[in-house]
Design a protein around this motif. Structure first.
Motif, mmCIF file in Angstrom:
data_model
loop_
_atom_site.group_PDB
_atom_site.id
_atom_site.type_symbol
_atom_site.label_atom_id
_atom_site.label_comp_id
_atom_site.label_asym_id
_atom_site.label_seq_id
_atom_site.Cartn_x
_atom_site.Cartn_y
_atom_site.Cartn_z
ATOM 1 N N LYS A 1 50.209 54.800 27.971
ATOM 2 C CA LYS A 1 49.486 54.867 26.704
ATOM 3 C C LYS A 1 48.839 56.242 26.530
ATOM 4 C CE LYS A 1 49.977 50.518 25.401
ATOM 5 N NZ LYS A 1 50.834 50.157 24.254
ATOM 6 N N ASP B 1 47.704 56.389 20.965
ATOM 7 C CA ASP B 1 47.981 54.948 20.900
ATOM 8 C C ASP B 1 46.685 54.162 20.731
ATOM 9 O OD1 ASP B 1 50.823 55.053 21.296
ATOM 10 O OD2 ASP B 1 50.445 55.533 23.406
ATOM 11 N N LEU B 2 45.602 54.714 21.244
ATOM 12 C CA LEU B 2 44.285 54.130 21.027
ATOM 13 C C LEU B 2 43.227 55.208 21.187
ATOM 14 C CD1 LEU B 2 42.980 52.216 24.124
ATOM 15 C CD2 LEU B 2 45.324 52.958 24.074
ATOM 16 N N ALA C 1 42.539 58.795 12.464
ATOM 17 C CA ALA C 1 43.243 57.984 13.465
ATOM 18 C C ALA C 1 44.005 56.834 12.820
ATOM 19 C CB ALA C 1 42.248 57.452 14.491
ATOM 20 N N LYS C 2 45.246 56.646 13.259
ATOM 21 C CA LYS C 2 46.080 55.535 12.790
ATOM 22 C C LYS C 2 46.165 54.428 13.840
ATOM 23 C CE LYS C 2 47.375 57.639 8.968
ATOM 24 N NZ LYS C 2 46.432 58.748 9.015
ATOM 25 N N CYS C 3 45.479 54.598 14.943
ATOM 26 C CA CYS C 3 45.577 53.677 16.076
ATOM 27 C C CYS C 3 44.327 52.793 16.158
ATOM 28 C CB CYS C 3 45.714 54.476 17.368
ATOM 29 S SG CYS C 3 44.305 55.572 17.687
ATOM 30 N N PRO C 4 44.346 51.758 17.003
ATOM 31 C CA PRO C 4 43.118 50.981 17.233
ATOM 32 C C PRO C 4 42.013 51.867 17.789
ATOM 33 C CG PRO C 4 45.029 49.830 18.124
ATOM 34 C CD PRO C 4 45.505 51.201 17.739
#
Length: 403
Positions: free
Chosen positions: A7, A86-87, A117-120
């Motif tokens: 990740k 990814d996070l 940010a496009k991630c969690p």
């Protein structure tokens, strides 16, 4: 192996005393197999140095939109950081940083990256007790949760002020455990059990010779790794292979012969949800096996062969709830032969390989497959790495359960 392995983690560090703990946090992320990029607020550098976090993360640390010491003034793109991750984990998340996140006050690189940010996004609050329970802070918590961000709860304990209570940043080990548990709970194959066969089988002629094939087992091992990453409990029944797998969700069952693989598959079959038969199992074996090494005494040597048990067909006969995937390696009439295999062996899906395709088959890092389902829908795929093909196969399993 940790669910964080592979990740890409964007760690945002804001200016609180708990920032010193991020050295341990970065180290734990790296040890879990993650790739870490650190972004610091200018104030956080008063508590821990960028050099420390850069050394531990093995990446440059950024804290401004451009390097003021560089005459070229190259831009540090918050957009690219946001797309890369990814996070994103913001720890410590001070009251000031939380308020900026909640209200879009974009005055530093960390907040700009957060907004891109496009991630969690996860945040670990850290502040004194009175600040932690202040209405403005509670409002920030509420807003950020509404945005879809996940709060890593603060812990109770001694605070920098000398007070004792809630507001202490969660310990690095607890942050790691929280992330792993949170991500595992969202994995699409969590709770599913998958049986995978891989590699060749060796059929003994005598104590030193055997009939085998060129399968390395890579396709099956990549599928096992991918399925485990998606949360499945995997039983990997493998013939002889130099490959290794290190994942606590994968139970490794080594075998040598087709008969041993047959017995292992039938031992576990009733308890699994999916079978992916990627092994290259010998179709024939010597009828008689010499107990001593056979000497080279004559010009001709004849071995009488007998059929091995068809593992896939035997499982197809007794399957109940199992989703059964077979492989077909063909050299002619590929599609028609694969369709016959579906019918004969009661399969749900066939992964067809053709030796006519360059880059496919044994001993290559790539594969080119065609998916054919039990309704004879044919779906040809492009040439890809075997890891990418493994991901496609596992996605077929996920689609079976959720589509």
């Amino acid at each position: 192996m940790s669910v964080l392995s592979g990740k890409k983690i964007l760690l945002g560090v804001s200016g609180g005393i708990a920032a010193y703990k991020t050295a341990t946090l970065v180290r734990l992320f790296i040890k879990a197999g993650a790739h870490v990029q650190v972004i610091m607020t200018p104030a956080s550098k008063d508590f821990i140095t960028p050099l420390t976090l850069s050394t531990l993360s093995k990446n440059p640390v950024y804290s401004s939109f451009y390097n003021q010491d560089d005459d070229n003034e190259e831009w540090n793109s918050h957009v690219e950081f946001g797309l890369w991750a990814d996070l994103m984990v913001i720890a410590p998340a001070t009251a000031n940083t939380l308020a900026k996140m909640a209200n879009g006050v974009c005055d530093n690189l960390l907040i700009a990256t957060y907004l891109s940010a496009k991630c969690p996004v996860y945040f670990a609050p850290a502040m004194d007790l009175d600040m932690y329970i202040h209405p403005s802070t509670l409002e920030s918590f509420h807003k950020l949760k509404l945005f879809g961000n996940t709060m890593i709860p603060a812990e109770k304990g001694e605070l920098a002020s000398g007070l004792s209570g809630e507001g202490r940043m969660s310990e690095p080990e607890h942050i790691l455990a929280f992330l792993e548990a949170n991500l595992e709970g969202k994995l699409p194959l969590k709770g599913k059990k998958i049986l995978i066969t891989a590699g060749p089988t060796y059929e003994a002629i005598d104590p030193v010779r055997f009939i085998g094939n060129h399968s390395s087992g890579k396709m099956g091992y990549d599928i096992a790794e991918c399925a485990a990453i998606m949360g499945a409990s995997v039983i990997l029944v493998s013939g002889p292979s130099h490959l290794k797998i290190d994942n606590n969700l994968v139970q490794f069952v080594p075998v040598v012969s087709a008969q041993e693989m047959y017995e292992a598959c039938h031992t576990y079959f009733s308890d699994v949800d999916v079978v992916i038969a990627a092994a290259a199992v010998a179709d024939y074996r010597p009828k008689e096996v010499s107990v001593q090494k056979i000497k080279k005494e004559s010009e001709k040597f004849v071995i009488e062969l007998e059929k091995t048990k068809d593992i896939l067909a035997s499982l197809g006969e007794i399957k109940t709830k199992q989703f059964l995937i077979g492989f077909a390696l063909e050299t002619e009439n590929e599609i028609e032969n694969a369709k016959l295999k579906i019918q004969k062996k009661n399969l749900d899906l066939v992964v067809l390989n053709s030796l006519q395709d360059v880059g496919a088959g044994f001993g290559t890092p790539t594969n080119k497959v065609t998916f054919i389902d039990k309704n004879f829908k044919v779906e040809p795929m492009e040439l890809k790495s075997k890891k990418a093909v493994a991901n496609d196969i596992v996605n077929k399993v996920i689609a079976h359960f959720y589509d």
